[in-house]
Design an enzyme around this catalytic site. Structure first.
Site, PDB file in Angstrom:
ATOM      1  N   ARG A  94     -18.374  37.304   9.909  1.00  0.00           N
ATOM      2  CA  ARG A  94     -19.336  36.537  10.209  1.00  0.00           C
ATOM      3  C   ARG A  94     -19.324  36.049  11.717  1.00  0.00           C
ATOM      4  O   ARG A  94     -18.186  35.412  12.005  1.00  0.00           O
ATOM      5  CB  ARG A  94     -19.710  35.583   9.310  1.00  0.00           C
ATOM      6  N   THR A 377     -31.025  43.883   9.020  1.00  0.00           N
ATOM      7  CA  THR A 377     -29.638  43.855   8.499  1.00  0.00           C
ATOM      8  C   THR A 377     -29.564  45.345   8.309  1.00  0.00           C
ATOM      9  O   THR A 377     -30.271  46.036   8.156  1.00  0.00           O
ATOM     10  CB  THR A 377     -29.244  42.730   7.594  1.00  0.00           C
ATOM     11  N   THR A 395     -24.978  42.900  10.627  1.00  0.00           N
ATOM     12  CA  THR A 395     -26.422  42.285  11.086  1.00  0.00           C
ATOM     13  C   THR A 395     -26.121  41.632  12.414  1.00  0.00           C
ATOM     14  O   THR A 395     -24.909  41.209  12.733  1.00  0.00           O
ATOM     15  CB  THR A 395     -27.076  41.497  10.088  1.00  0.00           C
ATOM     16  N   ASN A 397     -28.574  39.685  13.054  1.00  0.00           N
ATOM     17  CA  ASN A 397     -29.862  38.760  12.553  1.00  0.00           C
ATOM     18  C   ASN A 397     -31.109  39.430  12.641  1.00  0.00           C
ATOM     19  O   ASN A 397     -31.234  40.581  11.835  1.00  0.00           O
ATOM     20  CB  ASN A 397     -29.755  37.282  13.024  1.00  0.00           C
ATOM     21  N   ASP A 419     -29.453  31.003  11.716  1.00  0.00           N
ATOM     22  CA  ASP A 419     -29.081  31.147  10.303  1.00  0.00           C
ATOM     23  C   ASP A 419     -28.610  29.645   9.796  1.00  0.00           C
ATOM     24  O   ASP A 419     -28.371  29.219   8.780  1.00  0.00           O
ATOM     25  CB  ASP A 419     -28.126  32.079   9.720  1.00  0.00           C
ATOM     26  N   SER A 448     -25.271  32.892   5.027  1.00  0.00           N
ATOM     27  CA  SER A 448     -25.678  34.221   5.151  1.00  0.00           C
ATOM     28  C   SER A 448     -26.157  34.613   3.635  1.00  0.00           C
ATOM     29  O   SER A 448     -25.719  34.032   2.611  1.00  0.00           O
ATOM     30  CB  SER A 448     -24.878  35.362   5.439  1.00  0.00           C
ATOM     31  N   SER A 449     -27.029  35.561   3.837  1.00  0.00           N
ATOM     32  CA  SER A 449     -27.493  35.997   2.348  1.00  0.00           C
ATOM     33  C   SER A 449     -26.940  37.555   2.024  1.00  0.00           C
ATOM     34  O   SER A 449     -27.164  37.949   0.853  1.00  0.00           O
ATOM     35  CB  SER A 449     -29.317  36.187   2.286  1.00  0.00           C
ATOM     36  N   GLY A 469     -32.689  42.863   4.205  1.00  0.00           N
ATOM     37  CA  GLY A 469     -33.637  42.098   3.712  1.00  0.00           C
ATOM     38  C   GLY A 469     -33.698  40.557   3.891  1.00  0.00           C
ATOM     39  O   GLY A 469     -34.360  40.013   3.140  1.00  0.00           O
ATOM     40  N   GLY A 470     -32.860  40.018   4.835  1.00  0.00           N
ATOM     41  CA  GLY A 470     -32.717  38.658   5.067  1.00  0.00           C
ATOM     42  C   GLY A 470     -32.660  37.947   3.608  1.00  0.00           C
ATOM     43  O   GLY A 470     -31.779  38.251   2.741  1.00  0.00           O
TER      44      GLY A 470
HETATM   45  N1  GLY Z   1     -28.711  37.115   9.129  1.00  0.00           N
HETATM   46  C1  GLY Z   1     -29.152  37.154   7.850  1.00  0.00           C
HETATM   47  C2  GLY Z   1     -28.173  36.797   6.807  1.00  0.00           C
HETATM   48  O1  GLY Z   1     -26.819  36.806   7.154  1.00  0.00           O
HETATM   49  O2  GLY Z   1     -28.480  36.384   5.839  1.00  0.00           O
END
Ligand code: GLY
Length: 565
Positions: A94, A377, A395, A397, A419, A448-449, A469-470
């Site tokens: 990340r 992503t 990603t 983002n 984020d 992050s998700s 998909g955020g």
């Molecule tokens: N940038 C989206 C996530 O990492 O959840």
């Protein structure tokens, strides 16, 4: 009229799913990604004797060329691996906040969030992690038989010699033309002066080829030091030096403790903080597990029955409410992982669930609001002939990140700083509001998700999956796991099935356009849910493994390709 439109949409959806409900079969390996070229490159690496991790690294670099909107070396991601010998790793690459970052960086003198600063300026970018992560995984877990040059050569060739744009990719460039025209270096690469992009146009990225060549010859130093570092730092000097040489040199991807849980006879391995995905997925499965065993009389948990959707929504509400309060980069914040993952905590959380009525989200403690999501992503899943499995979500983002290309280096920077929680209570791009757990600090990683996940059956990989998909990533992975485990779908059916999503606040149950019948909508409304139709949710790419081999499921949403051999 509305009823007919709804019926028509449902029929179309059923047609799409039934026309193409067969997964792709392979006996020796499988790669499922958002790009045909990248999936082919992954398969070639497997055929050349590489293992799933070699292939994952090669696919990662290929996506930097073929899927610039999301799979980009200006960004970061997570990799979850499980080897045939039982070894598991979860790698966090990340992005990291630069050392100049501070809590209120996106606020003006009146303490208001400065619109766009965390999204479309140089200050939107964290220090990219993809190159360090992909190389670390290859070095530590690769087969040892694929040298670095061989790993990057296919990506370099695609960038240097160009590749034919698919209709999807050409459309994506055209759709984003205004955004891609804002920064001169981006405009030069991603837009045409003479006309719009068309399917079949050859797309060259000469500067990116040079950057990838430097990585191929110098490894990590080809990106975090030398010419590439100089180009990044020069670009950042335009705003007083947001990312420095030291920030780049200091970047390190990190192995994190895997998040492990169980559901029915399966074990689930997923990503821990700074991803919120693993913890939430296990938490939600724990709640569902208790509900399915304890409810008397049992509810109808058939696929997308109104009881099933109601219960999952109630579960999702509670898990997402915990996300804001408790989750952040565990290097900076004490995430109460054990408690959140425990069955006793799940027992406590489900006490307030009413099987017939929706809970008002305002009555659930802790919180975050989510309004918009970025779908940009990307996820890929790989299995090799030995049964080693790798699941990667990556990603920059939002689509094309900050829109700022590093001049001379050919890649777009992420806008991952968004984020973080810029200010308690103020939603970010995803509509997320957070608190201290996800506040900005130098060298911290934003929450992050992304949820790359591997499901084990009898301690062997059974499902490898994930999605973009955020904020919807987590609920999409959950539904895909349940589609296979509870609803007996094959992996293609699982990833292609209609999805819904709820995230506590706003107090809304989203469903994909045309995927709920009028009766279902009425049932859910009667239970008290506020429903809203929306476009596609996620683009899941998964693999299922059984005694007959590997089965690749590429989501029909977007442009995904499963290739087996
Ligand atoms: N940038 C989206 C996530 O990492 O959840």
């Amino acid at each position: 009229m509305k009823y007919l439109k709804n019926l028509f949409l449902i029929l179309i959806l059923l047609l799409i799913i039934s026309c193409d409900s067969k997964p792709v079969h392979g006996k020796n390996g499988m790669v499922v990604s958002t790009s045909t070229q990248a999936s082919k490159i992954g398969i070639d690496i497997l055929k050349q004797g590489g293992n799933a991790v070699d292939a994952a690294s090669a696919v990662g670099f290929a996506l930097a060329v073929t899927s610039s909107s999301n799979g980009n070396i200006g960004g970061g991601g997570f990799m979850v691996g499980h080897f045939a010998d039982g070894k598991t790793f979860t790698l966090d690459f990340r992005e990291m906040a630069p050392s100049k970052a501070y809590k209120d960086i996106y606020l003006d003198d009146n303490n208001n969030v400065i619109e766009g600063k965390s999204l479309t300026t140089h200050f939107a970018s964290g220090v990219p992690g993809s190159v360090d992560g992909l190389l670390k995984a290859w070095r530590d877990h690769g087969s040892g038989s694929i040298p670095l040059k061989q790993l990057l050569e296919p990506a370099i060739n695609l960038a240097n010699n160009g590749f034919k744009l698919s209709k999807y990719e050409a459309n994506r460039f055209n759709k984003n033309k205004d955004f891609l025209s804002k920064h001169s270096a981006t405009k030069l690469i991603f837009t045409r002066n003479d006309r719009e992009w068309k399917e079949g146009d050859i797309f060259f990225q000469k500067d990116l080829a040079k950057t990838l060549t430097r990585i191929a010859s110098k490894g990590r130093d080809g990106f975090y030091k030398g010419i590439t570092a100089k180009l990044i730092v020069e670009e950042m000097k335009k705003v007083g030096g947001w990312i420095t040489y030291q920030d780049l040199d200091n970047y390190l991807s990190k192995y994190r403790e895997p998040i492990i849980g169980s559901f029915n006879d399966y074990n689930i391995i997923s990503m821990g903080p700074p991803s919120s995905g693993g913890i939430l997925i296990i938490q939600m499965l724990n709640m569902l597990d208790l509900l399915q065993t304890n409810l008397n009389p049992p509810l109808d948990l058939d696929f997308n029955s109104s009881d099933y959707i109601h219960l999952l929504t109630e579960i999702e509400r509670r898990a997402y409410a915990d996300r804001a309060e408790h989750l952040g980069d565990s290097d900076f914040w004490d995430v109460p992982k054990e408690i959140l993952l425990s069955k006793s905590y799940a027992e406590d959380r489900i006490k307030s669930i009413d099987v017939s009525n929706a809970t008002n989200s305002n009555d659930i403690n802790h919180g975050l609001k989510m309004i918009k999501e970025s779908e940009e992503t990307t996820h890929y899943s790989i299995v090799d002939k030995d049964g080693n499995a790798v699941s990667v979500t990556t990603t920059i983002n939002s689509g094309y990140g900050s829109g700022i290309t590093i001049n001379g280096a050919g890649f777009i920077m992420n806008n991952e700083m968004d984020d973080f929680s810029s200010k308690p209570g103020v939603p970010n791009l995803f509509g997320l509001v957070g608190n201290e757990a996800n506040a900005i600090q130098p060298k911290k990683r934003p929450l992050s998700s992304m949820s790359p996940t591997i499901v084990l059956k009898n301690n062997k990989p059974f499902l490898v999956l994930g999605t973009p998909g955020g904020s919807t990533i987590i609920t999409t992975v959950l539904q895909n796991i349940l589609n296979v485990i509870l609803h007996d779908m094959n992996i293609k059916e699982a990833v292609s099935s209609p999805r819904f999503h709820s995230q506590w606040l706003p107090d809304v149950l989203y469903y994909e356009e045309g995927s709920f019948s009028n009766k279902l909508i009425l049932d859910l409304k009667t239970k008290g849910h506020d429903l809203k139709q929306r476009g596609n949710i996620g683009e899941a790419n998964g693999i299922m493994i059984n005694e007959k081999g590997f089965w690749g499921g590429a989501d029909y949403r977007g442009e995904n390709t499963a290739i087996g051999y």
